[in-house]
Enzyme design. Structure first.
Site, PDB file in Angstrom:
ATOM      1  N   GLY A  14      12.758  51.373  14.517  1.00 39.01           N
ATOM      2  CA  GLY A  14      13.189  50.150  13.846  1.00 39.01           C
ATOM      3  C   GLY A  14      12.431  49.797  12.584  1.00 39.01           C
ATOM      4  NE  ARG A  67      31.081  58.933  23.024  1.00 36.48           N
ATOM      5  CZ  ARG A  67      29.860  59.131  22.563  1.00 36.48           C
ATOM      6  NH1 ARG A  67      29.173  58.150  22.000  1.00 36.48           N
ATOM      7  NH2 ARG A  67      29.288  60.314  22.665  1.00 36.48           N
ATOM      8  CG  MET A  92      19.510  57.774  16.635  1.00 36.47           C
ATOM      9  SD  MET A  92      19.958  58.123  14.900  1.00 36.47           S
ATOM     10  CE  MET A  92      19.645  59.873  14.833  1.00 36.47           C
ATOM     11  CG  ASN A 109      24.776  54.862   9.381  1.00 34.00           C
ATOM     12  OD1 ASN A 109      23.846  54.496  10.117  1.00 34.00           O
ATOM     13  ND2 ASN A 109      25.022  56.145   9.148  1.00 34.00           N
ATOM     14  CG  HIS A 111      22.885  60.150   7.022  1.00 42.04           C
ATOM     15  ND1 HIS A 111      22.802  60.557   8.341  1.00 42.04           N
ATOM     16  CD2 HIS A 111      22.882  61.296   6.286  1.00 42.04           C
ATOM     17  CE1 HIS A 111      22.776  61.881   8.393  1.00 42.04           C
ATOM     18  NE2 HIS A 111      22.820  62.346   7.159  1.00 42.04           N
ATOM     19  CG  HIS A 173      11.111  56.331   7.147  1.00 40.98           C
ATOM     20  ND1 HIS A 173      10.911  57.355   8.041  1.00 40.98           N
ATOM     21  CD2 HIS A 173      11.961  55.483   7.766  1.00 40.98           C
ATOM     22  CE1 HIS A 173      11.603  57.143   9.129  1.00 40.98           C
ATOM     23  NE2 HIS A 173      12.255  56.022   8.999  1.00 40.98           N
TER      24      HIS A 173
HETATM   25  C1  GAR Z   1      16.193  56.496   9.515  1.00 37.41           C
HETATM   26  O1  GAR Z   1      15.551  57.483   8.743  1.00 37.41           O
HETATM   27  C2  GAR Z   1      17.695  56.586   9.373  1.00 37.41           C
HETATM   28  O2  GAR Z   1      18.097  57.049   8.106  1.00 37.41           O
HETATM   29  C3  GAR Z   1      18.047  57.593  10.437  1.00 37.41           C
HETATM   30  O3  GAR Z   1      17.210  57.271  11.515  1.00 37.41           O
HETATM   31  C4  GAR Z   1      15.981  56.745  11.010  1.00 37.41           C
HETATM   32  C5  GAR Z   1      15.645  55.500  11.768  1.00 37.41           C
HETATM   33  O4  GAR Z   1      14.348  55.072  11.476  1.00 37.41           O
HETATM   34  N1  GAR Z   1      19.427  57.499  10.787  1.00 37.41           N
HETATM   35  C6  GAR Z   1      20.188  58.535  11.106  1.00 37.41           C
HETATM   36  O5  GAR Z   1      19.761  59.683  11.166  1.00 37.41           O
HETATM   37  C7  GAR Z   1      21.642  58.206  11.408  1.00 37.41           C
HETATM   38  N2  GAR Z   1      22.450  59.355  11.339  1.00 37.41           N
HETATM   39  P1  GAR Z   1      13.852  53.616  11.911  1.00 37.41           P
HETATM   40  O6  GAR Z   1      14.203  53.438  13.389  1.00 37.41           O
HETATM   41  O7  GAR Z   1      12.368  53.644  11.706  1.00 37.41           O
HETATM   42  O8  GAR Z   1      14.544  52.604  11.044  1.00 37.41           O
END
Ligand code: GAR
Length: 217
Positions: A14, A67, A92, A109, A111, A173
């Site tokens: 998060g 689902r 996810m 979203n 990504h 990030h």
């Molecule tokens: C992020 O890097 C986001 O882009 C990725 O998960 C991470 C979550 O980090 N999302 C995906 O891969 C979706 N396909 P966080 O929980 O620290 O925000």
């Protein structure tokens, strides 16, 4: 100020949720998080939300045998909280077309790649393996096909000599954390909207006019 009501959906750490929490703490930020939903009970993001005084709800997909009922429960919680924009932030689970269409143009979203390249998982490993010079991250409106939909904002991040998936993930990030609050702000202020399958921006939205060359030349 009437603030846009956000529902944030997570599955893990998060850190993007935290970036939104921090941005929304400012009095003049045009959106506020009204609920955080995780499909995993151990997601650290739930704690981040609670610390910030936000309703944090676990809807564990393992408690449902399909689902649809899982997503119906999510829909119910989002609706109860009068959510206007859903932000997927490291959520996810794949979502069914039924759910996605209920939130069409009201769900975004983030990504970790320059879409439409590198959909799916292990984006950093695959980009490094392919030897591309730029990686990145994308915020897009959600459509039924995975990691697809009108693109709102992207960051291009050069892949350094000797880059590892971990070092690249850390760089990406920092850009994700910068982009997510900015993208939500654009929507909340009515400066970005979907038209004919693409995002269009108000005239006063700033666009960079410099390209990026890597290696530098
Ligand atoms: C992020 O890097 C986001 O882009 C990725 O998960 C991470 C979550 O980090 N999302 C995906 O891969 C979706 N396909 P966080 O929980 O620290 O925000």
């Amino acid at each position: 100020m009437r603030k846009l009501r956000l529902g944030v959906m997570i599955s893990g750490n998060g850190s993007n949720l935290q970036a939104l929490i921090d941005a929304a703490a400012a009095a003049d930020y045009p959106a506020r998080i009204v609920v955080v939903i995780s499909n995993r009970p151990d997601a650290y993001g739930l704690e981040r939300a609670r610390k910030a005084g936000i309703d944090a709800i676990c809807i564990d997909h393992k408690d449902f045998d399909a689902r649809e009922p899982f997503e119906d429960r999510i829909h119910e919680v989002l609706s109860e909280h009068k959510v206007q924009l859903v932000c997927l932030a490291g959520f996810m689970r794949l979502l069914t077309p039924g759910f996605v269409n209920r939130w069409r143009d009201r769900m975004i979203n983030i990504h970790p790649s320059l879409l439409p390249s590198y959909k799916g998982l292990h984006t950093h490993d695959r980009a490094i393996e392919d030897g591309v010079r730029f990686a990145g991250c994308t915020i897009h409106y959600v459509r039924a096909e995975m990691d697809n939909g009108p693109i709102l904002m992207q960051a291009a991040i050069p892949i350094a000599n000797g880059e590892t998936p971990d070092s690249l993930a850390a760089k990406i990030h920092t850009y994700e954390h910068r982009m997510y609050p900015a993208a939500v702000k654009l929507i909340a202020e009515g400066k970005a909207r979907v038209s004919a399958g693409k995002v269009v921006f108000a005239d006063d939205v700033a666009m960079p006019d410099e390209g990026l060359v890597s290696p530098s030349a």
